[in-house]
Design a protein around this motif. Structure first.
Motif, short mmCIF file in Angstrom:
data_model
loop_
_atom_site.label_atom_id
_atom_site.label_comp_id
_atom_site.label_asym_id
_atom_site.label_seq_id
_atom_site.Cartn_x
_atom_site.Cartn_y
_atom_site.Cartn_z
N SER A 62 -18.33 -19.82 -5.27
CA SER A 62 -18.40 -18.67 -4.37
C SER A 62 -17.06 -17.95 -4.32
O SER A 62 -16.01 -18.57 -4.20
N VAL A 63 -17.12 -16.60 -4.39
CA VAL A 63 -15.92 -15.77 -4.32
C VAL A 63 -16.04 -14.86 -3.10
O VAL A 63 -17.08 -14.26 -2.86
N VAL A 64 -14.95 -14.78 -2.33
CA VAL A 64 -14.91 -13.91 -1.16
C VAL A 64 -13.68 -13.01 -1.22
O VAL A 64 -12.70 -13.31 -1.92
N ALA A 65 -13.75 -11.92 -0.51
CA ALA A 65 -12.59 -11.05 -0.30
C ALA A 65 -12.35 -11.02 1.20
O ALA A 65 -13.24 -10.65 1.97
N GLU A 66 -11.16 -11.43 1.61
CA GLU A 66 -10.78 -11.38 3.02
C GLU A 66 -9.87 -10.19 3.22
O GLU A 66 -9.06 -9.86 2.35
N ARG A 79 -5.96 -7.27 1.13
CA ARG A 79 -7.18 -7.84 0.55
C ARG A 79 -6.77 -9.07 -0.25
O ARG A 79 -5.88 -8.99 -1.10
N ILE A 80 -7.44 -10.18 0.03
CA ILE A 80 -7.18 -11.42 -0.71
C ILE A 80 -8.52 -11.89 -1.29
O ILE A 80 -9.45 -12.21 -0.55
N ILE A 81 -8.60 -11.91 -2.61
CA ILE A 81 -9.82 -12.35 -3.29
C ILE A 81 -9.60 -13.78 -3.75
O ILE A 81 -8.61 -14.08 -4.41
N HIS A 82 -10.51 -14.66 -3.35
CA HIS A 82 -10.32 -16.08 -3.68
C HIS A 82 -11.65 -16.82 -3.72
O HIS A 82 -12.67 -16.33 -3.24
N TYR A 83 -11.59 -18.02 -4.31
CA TYR A 83 -12.75 -18.90 -4.30
C TYR A 83 -12.90 -19.52 -2.92
O TYR A 83 -11.91 -19.84 -2.27
N ARG A 84 -14.11 -19.68 -2.48
CA ARG A 84 -14.41 -20.43 -1.26
C ARG A 84 -14.93 -21.78 -1.73
O ARG A 84 -16.09 -21.94 -2.06
N VAL A 116 -7.46 -19.05 -6.41
CA VAL A 116 -7.73 -17.73 -6.97
C VAL A 116 -8.39 -17.85 -8.35
O VAL A 116 -7.98 -18.68 -9.16
N PRO A 117 -9.41 -17.03 -8.62
CA PRO A 117 -10.00 -17.02 -9.96
C PRO A 117 -8.93 -16.71 -11.03
O PRO A 117 -8.13 -15.78 -10.84
N LYS A 118 -8.94 -17.47 -12.11
CA LYS A 118 -7.93 -17.29 -13.17
C LYS A 118 -7.85 -15.85 -13.67
O LYS A 118 -6.77 -15.36 -13.97
N VAL A 119 -8.98 -15.17 -13.76
CA VAL A 119 -9.00 -13.82 -14.31
C VAL A 119 -8.14 -12.86 -13.48
O VAL A 119 -7.67 -11.85 -14.01
N LEU A 120 -7.89 -13.16 -12.22
CA LEU A 120 -7.11 -12.27 -11.36
C LEU A 120 -5.64 -12.65 -11.24
O LEU A 120 -4.85 -11.90 -10.69
#
Length: 129
Positions: A62-66, A79-84, A116-120
Motif C-alpha cells: 500500500s502507498v499513501v501520500a500524507e 507531501r510525503i509519499i511512502h509505503y504503509r 519510500v518506494p525505490k522509484v521515488l
C-alpha cells in the motif's frame, strides 16, 4: 463542498491523469511509472493540508501520500509519499528504502523515518514542499 470532499476529488483526478492502473484486471495497482508521474505533479497545499490519500499498491504494498502542516498553513504543507507497511514488516524486504524527512509539527519540524518506494528515492520526489 467540504474540504475533505474536494481533496478526495483532486486525488481521484490526479490518479486518473497519472494512469495508475497497471492492468485492467488489477484495479488500484500502481506501476513505477504511474507512481513517479503522480509524484512529479504539483499539489494544492490548501486543499490537501492535513489529509492522507490512499494511492494504491506498488509491488504489492500500500502507498499513501500524507500532507502534514503545522503552524503556518497552508504555506508549510508538505507531501510525503511512502509505503504503509503492515506491523512488523521490513522496509527493505518490501522493496522500499528508509528515508528520514522533516515533518511539520506545531511551530517546529521533527525528523520522521518513512519507507519510500525505490522509484521515488533517486529523484527525491517522495518529499515535496
Amino acid at each position: 463542498m467540504p474540504r475533505i470532499a474536494i481533496a478526495s476529488l483532486m486525488i481521484l483526478f490526479a490518479l486518473a491523469g497519472a494512469g495508475c492502473a497497471t492492468r485492467a484486471s488489477e484495479p488500484g495497482m500502481l506501476d513505477d511509472a504511474a507512481l513517479a508521474a503522480y509524484a512529479a505533479k504539483p499539489f494544492d497545499k490548501r486543499a490537501m493540508m492535513g489529509t492522507t490519500a490512499e494511492l494504491g499498491r506498488n509491488h504489492g504494498v500500500s502507498v499513501v501520500a500524507e500532507f502534514p502542516c503545522a503552524d503556518v498553513c497552508p504555506q508549510y504543507t508538505v507531501r510525503i509519499i511512502h509505503y504503509r507497511l503492515p506491523e512488523g514488516s521490513d522496509c527493505t524486504a518490501a522493496g522500499g528504502v528508509e528515508k528520514t524527512v522533516a515533518v511539520p509539527v506545531a511551530i517546529a519540524v521533527l525528523p520522521r523515518t518513512f519507507c519510500v518506494p525505490k522509484v521515488l528515492v533517486e529523484s527525491g520526489a517522495y518529499y515535496t514542499r
